[in-house]
Scaffold this active site. Structure first.
Site, PDB file in Angstrom:
ATOM      1  N   ARG A   1      55.268  55.135  31.385  1.00 53.85           N
ATOM      2  CA  ARG A   1      56.228  56.045  30.231  1.00 53.85           C
ATOM      3  C   ARG A   1      57.496  56.304  31.169  1.00 53.85           C
ATOM      4  O   ARG A   1      59.141  56.946  31.015  1.00 53.85           O
ATOM      5  CB  ARG A   1      56.396  57.537  30.502  1.00 53.85           C
ATOM      6  CG  ARG A   1      54.522  57.912  30.611  1.00 53.85           C
ATOM      7  CD  ARG A   1      53.669  57.499  29.522  1.00 53.85           C
ATOM      8  NE  ARG A   1      52.449  58.283  29.197  1.00 53.85           N
ATOM      9  CZ  ARG A   1      52.548  58.117  27.741  1.00 53.85           C
ATOM     10  NH1 ARG A   1      52.196  57.096  27.401  1.00 53.85           N
ATOM     11  NH2 ARG A   1      50.540  58.756  27.394  1.00 53.85           N
TER      12      ARG A   1
ATOM     13  N   GLY B   1      55.675  51.930  29.544  1.00 52.52           N
ATOM     14  CA  GLY B   1      55.130  52.712  28.101  1.00 52.52           C
ATOM     15  C   GLY B   1      53.795  53.972  28.724  1.00 52.52           C
ATOM     16  O   GLY B   1      53.333  54.374  27.668  1.00 52.52           O
TER      17      GLY B   1
ATOM     18  N   ASN C   1      63.356  46.771  23.701  1.00 47.05           N
ATOM     19  CA  ASN C   1      63.463  47.702  24.568  1.00 47.05           C
ATOM     20  C   ASN C   1      64.057  47.405  26.261  1.00 47.05           C
ATOM     21  O   ASN C   1      64.256  47.701  27.147  1.00 47.05           O
ATOM     22  CB  ASN C   1      62.815  48.517  24.744  1.00 47.05           C
ATOM     23  CG  ASN C   1      60.567  47.840  24.985  1.00 47.05           C
ATOM     24  OD1 ASN C   1      61.274  46.384  24.642  1.00 47.05           O
ATOM     25  ND2 ASN C   1      60.320  48.345  25.731  1.00 47.05           N
TER      26      ASN C   1
ATOM     27  N   ASP D   1      58.465  43.927  32.437  1.00 47.81           N
ATOM     28  CA  ASP D   1      57.580  44.826  31.606  1.00 47.81           C
ATOM     29  C   ASP D   1      56.059  44.406  31.147  1.00 47.81           C
ATOM     30  O   ASP D   1      55.617  43.226  31.393  1.00 47.81           O
ATOM     31  CB  ASP D   1      58.112  44.271  30.039  1.00 47.81           C
ATOM     32  CG  ASP D   1      57.469  45.340  28.789  1.00 47.81           C
ATOM     33  OD1 ASP D   1      57.511  46.207  28.798  1.00 47.81           O
ATOM     34  OD2 ASP D   1      57.256  44.548  27.930  1.00 47.81           O
TER      35      ASP D   1
ATOM     36  N   ASP E   1      59.879  41.107  26.509  1.00 55.14           N
ATOM     37  CA  ASP E   1      59.613  39.759  25.712  1.00 55.14           C
ATOM     38  C   ASP E   1      60.466  41.278  24.828  1.00 55.14           C
ATOM     39  O   ASP E   1      60.711  40.851  22.994  1.00 55.14           O
ATOM     40  CB  ASP E   1      58.400  40.252  25.281  1.00 55.14           C
ATOM     41  CG  ASP E   1      57.513  41.643  24.449  1.00 55.14           C
ATOM     42  OD1 ASP E   1      58.199  41.818  25.500  1.00 55.14           O
ATOM     43  OD2 ASP E   1      56.875  41.267  23.776  1.00 55.14           O
TER      44      ASP E   1
ATOM     45  N   THR F   1      53.255  45.762  27.988  1.00 56.53           N
ATOM     46  CA  THR F   1      52.899  44.917  27.238  1.00 56.53           C
ATOM     47  C   THR F   1      53.751  43.699  25.911  1.00 56.53           C
ATOM     48  O   THR F   1      55.196  43.473  25.958  1.00 56.53           O
ATOM     49  CB  THR F   1      52.669  45.889  26.253  1.00 56.53           C
ATOM     50  OG1 THR F   1      52.504  47.430  26.443  1.00 56.53           O
ATOM     51  CG2 THR F   1      52.816  45.858  25.310  1.00 56.53           C
TER      52      THR F   1
ATOM     53  N   LYS G   1      64.234  51.603  32.269  1.00 58.89           N
ATOM     54  CA  LYS G   1      64.311  50.623  33.119  1.00 58.89           C
ATOM     55  C   LYS G   1      65.580  49.092  33.220  1.00 58.89           C
ATOM     56  O   LYS G   1      65.532  48.748  34.894  1.00 58.89           O
ATOM     57  CB  LYS G   1      63.449  49.502  31.827  1.00 58.89           C
ATOM     58  CG  LYS G   1      62.389  50.250  31.745  1.00 58.89           C
ATOM     59  CD  LYS G   1      61.687  49.240  30.528  1.00 58.89           C
ATOM     60  CE  LYS G   1      60.447  48.953  29.844  1.00 58.89           C
ATOM     61  NZ  LYS G   1      60.024  48.185  28.846  1.00 58.89           N
TER      62      LYS G   1
ATOM     63  N   GLU H   1      47.923  50.108  15.122  1.00 60.62           N
ATOM     64  CA  GLU H   1      47.174  50.120  14.004  1.00 60.62           C
ATOM     65  C   GLU H   1      46.885  48.954  12.893  1.00 60.62           C
ATOM     66  O   GLU H   1      45.809  49.489  12.288  1.00 60.62           O
ATOM     67  CB  GLU H   1      48.905  50.359  13.172  1.00 60.62           C
ATOM     68  CG  GLU H   1      48.380  51.130  12.628  1.00 60.62           C
ATOM     69  CD  GLU H   1      49.879  52.105  11.565  1.00 60.62           C
ATOM     70  OE1 GLU H   1      50.126  53.346  10.970  1.00 60.62           O
ATOM     71  OE2 GLU H   1      50.841  51.076  11.472  1.00 60.62           O
TER      72      GLU H   1
END
Length: 1184
Positions: free
Chosen positions: A831, A730, A860, A426, A857, A428, A837, A544
């Site tokens: 994406r 993603g 997902n 992964d 981590d 992020t 995955k 955010e």
């Protein structure tokens, strides 16, 4: 308000109470039917009617065994191994007249081995039991029926109890929210333990129970809850509450799940509906997939091979014995007179030769039983546990900042770490820190922010160019560097915007609207420190939070929100002072992966209704009004530049609404929210989609998710080890491509070529992102395969997006896709969904047959981690779901380098060598002598348990072929595991042949030396007992000395175990022989009176040992000198003192590079540049 005044009023989403009683539809009509039969008598759990329902208690057990089931279940687990079944059968046969040895000596080793394994199982289960007890004995306040609450253990809760849970405490069962410390009966819940998400979720009680905000309110409270039966669906719930002769529908908004935590709320009251194993979290608690290493699977095949050889030898020997027995008595002449064929038992009866042969075969099966190393499995388990302890205690994999060491959650896969072929990662939170920083923005067609990303630095380094933007603005930004770097989430540097200078910009009004939108359009929770007045934020995502912090730093500080308003401190352009502005909060349209945007609708102080929206460019630009596209072209260009720099972007826009338009929208939204059908969310999205049109573009934001420390160096080392790197992310394709430049690069370069290209990415087709048809994907896969020619010197990277990946994973295309992917140095899937995955991981694992490692981590990533041969969980900021599903947990990606290249290599080599040593020792264990063993029964019983196993275990735990330094300096060493050089069938057969040859040498050397020779001074020749003890001594010496020759790194413990095992043999022989003959039998005084006193014994043993080891020693010397493996080459390098010879080391390191190695092209360019540089230097020296 009960429980004290709440200082920080927080509100993450805008919800409204249902007006009146909602209509009953579909799911709610099923209540009382099959699957919807749950009934809870709230505040009266002891009702006789409730007692007849037989709901489970709230006691939770995750143990594998109970006191009653431990023995049968653990025995079943042990006898699933074919070797143990075989030893059980031979142990049972040992009680028959067929047995060539004592029954106790046959059963005891099996009992010791199985007992040790059962003790290990018991210890592990006891730890789980203690963890369960710790949870079950947690305290919670429960209503006692008189308006008072008192503490009780979780395990005592029953369905229908009312409990009070306080802030930062876990929910003890699945509850229906009745009331909270807030007047509107809302609360905030953290579900990290359930789904790995750290964002807070809002729950709200029914309006009819929202007034129950103190303990005394529940004295007369009675209700009946009817709902669905226990099920694992975390996000759905159907039920109803009968209260005061009215029936009210219940939804997931009222459901509080066990093991989630109450946050930002003083206290809540809830009614228990699901307890213990009926709770949704326990319904989801599935056992992790069973994973076995390649060595363990191959070991089973080895055992089958040894069993086959054992049966073959026994069968052939019995056939020959039967034929010989049949001819023992012919014409009254006895060939083997000592067997008394004239008066035989059934075992030697010439008239019943077939029966004698069958019985002889059964006896041989017992005689040769020690050909199977009985203690091999338990020894391997001991080694793996100790290896896991070393991994856990490695200080070089300890992350001090968060106090997180490495944690091997299972010991079954240690050696698998040394055979990794492909890593699927992964991005992020795994490769990056998942800590976003506001770096740049585009407002009104102007780009602001002078920060330089790691991607841009990598580009500049690869192209050899400088970073002019950074140098030009170094002076103007230097004064901000120290101050701004301390602000989490903010790394923005631009004098045009900072310190209120934005008011002097030509488009200052748009700038104000832009940052005002960032300060209002979010779901961030604010907390105000009462003493210092400092405002801190807790957001659903780091992105955010970074945007809200950026708005605050520019001059638009969000500091408070209530159910109906948002308060912001804004910098007034006229007075240049901060003023408080309040915006009435009308609606919040939530973000979702399908919508890819979020909006808020507010009314400002002037009475204007504003819709503020932010989202992905792919959905935002199409929603712009004709008069709102003034800066579209410039903004698109800036977004592409930001994406190329590896930044994550969002588009910000707004529009004004009139009262009539908003009223119509609000009516439709409330109707959609009040729906109880399955299409409720779709209806809400449709209503939101209608209002989010005709927007006016303000600009775009760009935040950076920084790489973790050491990621580029770690990936480069892994690539040098021959490991392929796949990144499943993603992100957008452009972002993923350019992020690749920043982390897939050289970790070393020649000093004279500091400006050379650190990495070369070659992409076969960028248009994969825009293709949506299967035919197009197939065509492009074929085009890519054409580029992968055997003569190509370029290293390719395959980049594919989620839509194209959907077609590529179909049954008739996936093999073509895999063939292309494995030919590339790296693969980046953009994406990609969690399911994709997992499917990609399965495809690589099954399609290549190689060992795969997945690392992630977040929740997902769980499917990917469980699907891979080894799952590595990063204990980061996205919860513990990935860690709980992993086989090994580490705190930072960079620790993977040491885990794989050092611990992985060591564990693979140690375990491979230990198994081979056991195979050699088993070849020496059995020497049949006229249908009986040559050794005493207890010699055989203790052979694999005490005299040879402990040194092998020490070798499997402590041996090092090369040190940590050289494991990391020469990644080529890792190829021994990837190519399985140390545990191939050729090597296994070779070691078995070596064992057989040395066993034959011992047998014939001893028989040839001792045959008809005087063994003692009095002229006595050796008996079979003395011969057996002599030969057994030689075996113990040979096996242990061969282990000594195999060890590369001696420790004190290895010396103690190695030479101590030989000493223990002699001590045992002396002590056992001193026991009464009824117990010691053939070993009575064998050492004290016969062996020790015979000079021939002390001459024979060293001679036999040398003779038996000469073949192995000769082979090892030849291989070391002429055919060295990778570790032997490095040992020679160290021995010759050439470790500091930079050029020689580079030659050795370059041997691991292949055209499909990450960074291969860049390394060739760097090498060519070095040669050119030296040629130029030589010419310059010659001319001068």
């Amino acid at each position: 308000m009960a429980g004290g005044r709440t200082r920080n009023i927080v509100f993450s989403k805008c919800y409204t109470f249902w007006c009146g009683k909602s209509t009953w539809r579909k799911e709610h009509l099923k209540i009382g039917g099959p699957g919807y039969s749950r009934v809870a008598n709230v505040n009266d759990p002891g009702l006789s009617e409730a007692g007849n329902l037989n709901y489970c208690s709230n006691y939770v057990s995750t143990t594998k065994y109970t006191l009653a089931t431990f023995v049968p279940k653990s025995l079943f687990e042990q006898f699933r191994r074919v070797a143990n079944i075989y030893f059980l059968i031979t142990g049972c046969l040992a009680f028959t007249p067929l047995a060539p040895y004592n029954a106790v000596s046959a059963i005891l080793p099996l009992a010791v081995v199985i007992g040790a394994s059962m003790v290990k199982e018991a210890i592990e289960d006891w730890r789980r039991f203690k963890q369960d007890n710790e949870v079950n004995n947690r305290k919670v306040e429960v209503h006692r029926g008189d308006g008072t609450f008192s503490y009780t253990e979780w395990k005592n809760l029953r369905v229908g109890d009312i409990v009070k849970v306080e802030k930062d405490h876990f929910f003890p069962a699945d509850l229906i929210l009745l009331a909270s410390s807030y007047e509107d009966a809302i609360c905030y819940v953290e579900t990290t333990n359930l789904d790995g998400e750290t964002n807070l979720k809002l729950r709200q009680a029914l309006k009819v129970t929202s007034g129950l905000r103190d303990d005394s309110s529940f004295q007369e409270f009675k209700a009946l809850i009817k709902c669905e039966d226990p099920n694992p669906n975390l996000y759905t719930f159907v039920g109803s509450m009968d209260y005061e002769r009215q029936q009210y529908p219940l939804s997931p908004k009222q459901l509080l799940l066990r093991d989630s935590k109450l946050r930002n709320t003083t206290q809540v009251y809830g009614a228990v509906i699901f307890t213990g194993h009926d709770t949704k979290v326990m319904q989801n608690a599935t056992a992790p997939p069973s994973k076995r290493s390649k060595i363990e699977r191959k070991m089973d095949k080895i055992v089958y091979l040894l069993l086959f050889l054992l049966v073959l030898i026994s069968t052939l020997g019995s056939i020959i014995f039967g034929i010989a027995t049949k001819h023992d008595l012919q014409d009254s002449k006895m060939k083997r007179w000592y067997l008394r064929p004239d008066d035989p038992s059934i075992f030697f009866d010439p008239k019943r030769a077939v029966a004698a042969g069958i019985l002889h075969c059964l006896t041989d099966l017992m005689l040769f039983s020690y050909f199977i190393p009985i203690s091999l499995y338990v020894s391997i388990e001991i080694c793996k546990i100790l290896q896991s302890m070393f991994i856990n205690q490695d200080v070089n994999m300890y992350y001090e900042e968060e106090d997180k060491p490495a944690h091997a959650r299972t010991s079954n896969l240690n050696e698998e770490l040394g055979q990794i072929d492909t890593i699927l990662s992964d991005k992020t939170g795994t490769l990056t820190c998942n800590q976003m920083e506001f770096l740049k923005c585009s407002i009104a067609g102007t780009s602001y922010g002078h920060g330089i990303t790691e991607v841009e630095r990598a580009f500049a380094k690869r192209s050899g160019s400088s970073l002019p933007q950074e140098s030009e603005n170094s002076e103007q930004t230097s004064s901000y560097k120290d101050h701004r770097s301390a602000i989490k989430g903010f790394n923005f540097k631009d004098r045009r915007i900072m310190d209120g200078n934005w008011i002097n910009e030509p488009q200052s009004d748009i700038i104000r609207k832009f940052f005002r939108s960032l300060s209002i359009c979010h779901t961030v929770i604010s907390e105000v420190d009462e003493q210092s007045g400092k405002v801190t934020y807790e957001a659903e995502s780091p992105d955010e939070a970074a945007l809200v912090v950026a708005a605050k730093e520019i001059g638009f500080e969000f500091y408070k929100r209530t159910q109906t308003c948002i308060c912001v401190h804004e910098l007034d352009p006229l007075s240049c002072q901060k003023v408080e502005r309040t915006y009435e909060l009308l609606s919040v349209l939530e973000f979702s992966s399908a919508r890819k945007r979020m909006s808020v609708i507010v009314r400002d102080e002037e009475g204007k209704i504003l819709l503020l929206c932010k989202g992905a460019d792919s959905v935002m630009f199409e929603r712009l009004a004709e008069n709102g596209r003034i800066f579209e072209e410039e903004t698109r260009e800036h977004i592409n530049e930001y994406a190329a720099a590896g930044l994550r972007t969002l588009v910000v826009a707004y529009r004004e609404l009139d009262e009539e338009e908003y009223a119509s929208f609000n009516k439709e939204l409330n109707e959609a929210k009040n729906l109880l059908t399955a299409d409720r969310d779709e209806r809400i999205d449709e209503v939101a989609d209608k209002i989010e049109q005709n927007l006016i573009l303000l600009g775009a934001t760009a935040v950076e998710d920084r790489l973790q420390d050491g990621v580029p160096e770690c990936i480069d080392k892994l690539a040098q080890a021959g490991i392929k790197i796949w990144v499943l992310t993603g992100d957008k394709m452009e972002t993923a491509i350019n992020i690749g430049y920043s982390f897939v690069r050289l970790s070393y370069c020649y000093q004279s070529e500091a400006n050379s290209s650190p990495f070369s990415f070659s992409f076969f087709n960028y248009s994969l992102l825009f293709q949506a048809s299967k035919a197009s994907v197939v065509r492009q896969i074929n085009e890519g395969k054409n580029l992968l020619t055997p003569f190509s010197t370029d290293a390719f990277a395959l980049v594919i997006d989620g839509k194209s990946l959907t077609f590529a994973l179909e049954d008739d295309v996936k093999n073509m896709f895999l063939a292309l992917a494995v030919g590339c140095a790296s693969v980046i899937c953009c994406r990609s969904s969690p399911k994709q995955k997992a499917l990609v991981t399965r495809l690589v694992k099954t399609g290549t047959g190689q060992t795969t490692l997945a690392i992630g981590d977040g929740a997902n990533d769980v499917g990917m981690l469980q699907e891979a041969d080894i799952g590595i969980g990063i204990s980061g900021s996205e919860g513990m779901q990935a860690v709980m599903a992993s086989d090994v947990a580490i705190a930072q990606f960079r620790f993977l380098e040491r885990l794989v290249l050092v611990h992985g290599h060591w564990c693979y080599r140690r375990l491979s060598l230990m198994v081979l040593i056991f195979l050699v020792s088993s070849c020496h264990a059995t020497y049949p002598w006229v249908n009986k063993p040559a050794y005493n029964d207890w010699f055989l019983a203790l052979y694999n348990v005490f005299f040879t196993s402990l040194p092998a275990i020490a070798l499997g735990v402590f041996d090092q072929d090369v040190s940590t330094q050289y494991c990391l300096k020469f990644p080529i060493l890792y190829q021994e595991g990837t190519q399985n050089l140390l545990f191939s069938w050729i090597r296994i057969i070779g070691w078995i042949v070596n064992g057989i040859c040395s066993a034959i040498t011992i047998f014939f050397f001893c028989t040839g030396t001792l045959h008809h020779q005087a063994f003692r001074k009095d002229g006595h020749v050796v008996s079979i007992d003395t011969f057996g003890a002599t030969m057994y001594s030689c075996v113990v010496w040979v096996v242990n000395c061969q282990m000594a020759l195999s060890i590369s790194y001696f420790t004190l413990i290895q010396h103690i175990f190695l030479w101590g095992s030989i000493a223990v043999w002699y001590l045992f022989l002396f002590a056992y022989g001193a026991i009464t003959p009824s117990i010691s039998t053939t070993a009575f005084m064998i050492f004290a009176e016969q062996l020790a006193a015979a000079a021939l014994y002390w001459i024979i043993v060293p001679l036999v040992v040398v003779a038996a080891l000469i073949p192995y020693f000769t082979y090892a010397v030849i291989q070391m000198w002429f055919f060295p493996l990778y570790h032997a080459q490095i040992q020679w390098l160290r021995y010759d003192g050439r470790c500091k010879d930079h050029e020689y080391c580079q030659v050795l390191q370059q041997r691991s590079l292949r055209p499909n190695t990450v960074g291969y092209t860049a390394r060739l360019e760097a090498k060519a540049s070095l040669v050119k540089h030296r040629i130029h230097e030589a010419i310059h020296v010659r001319l001068s």
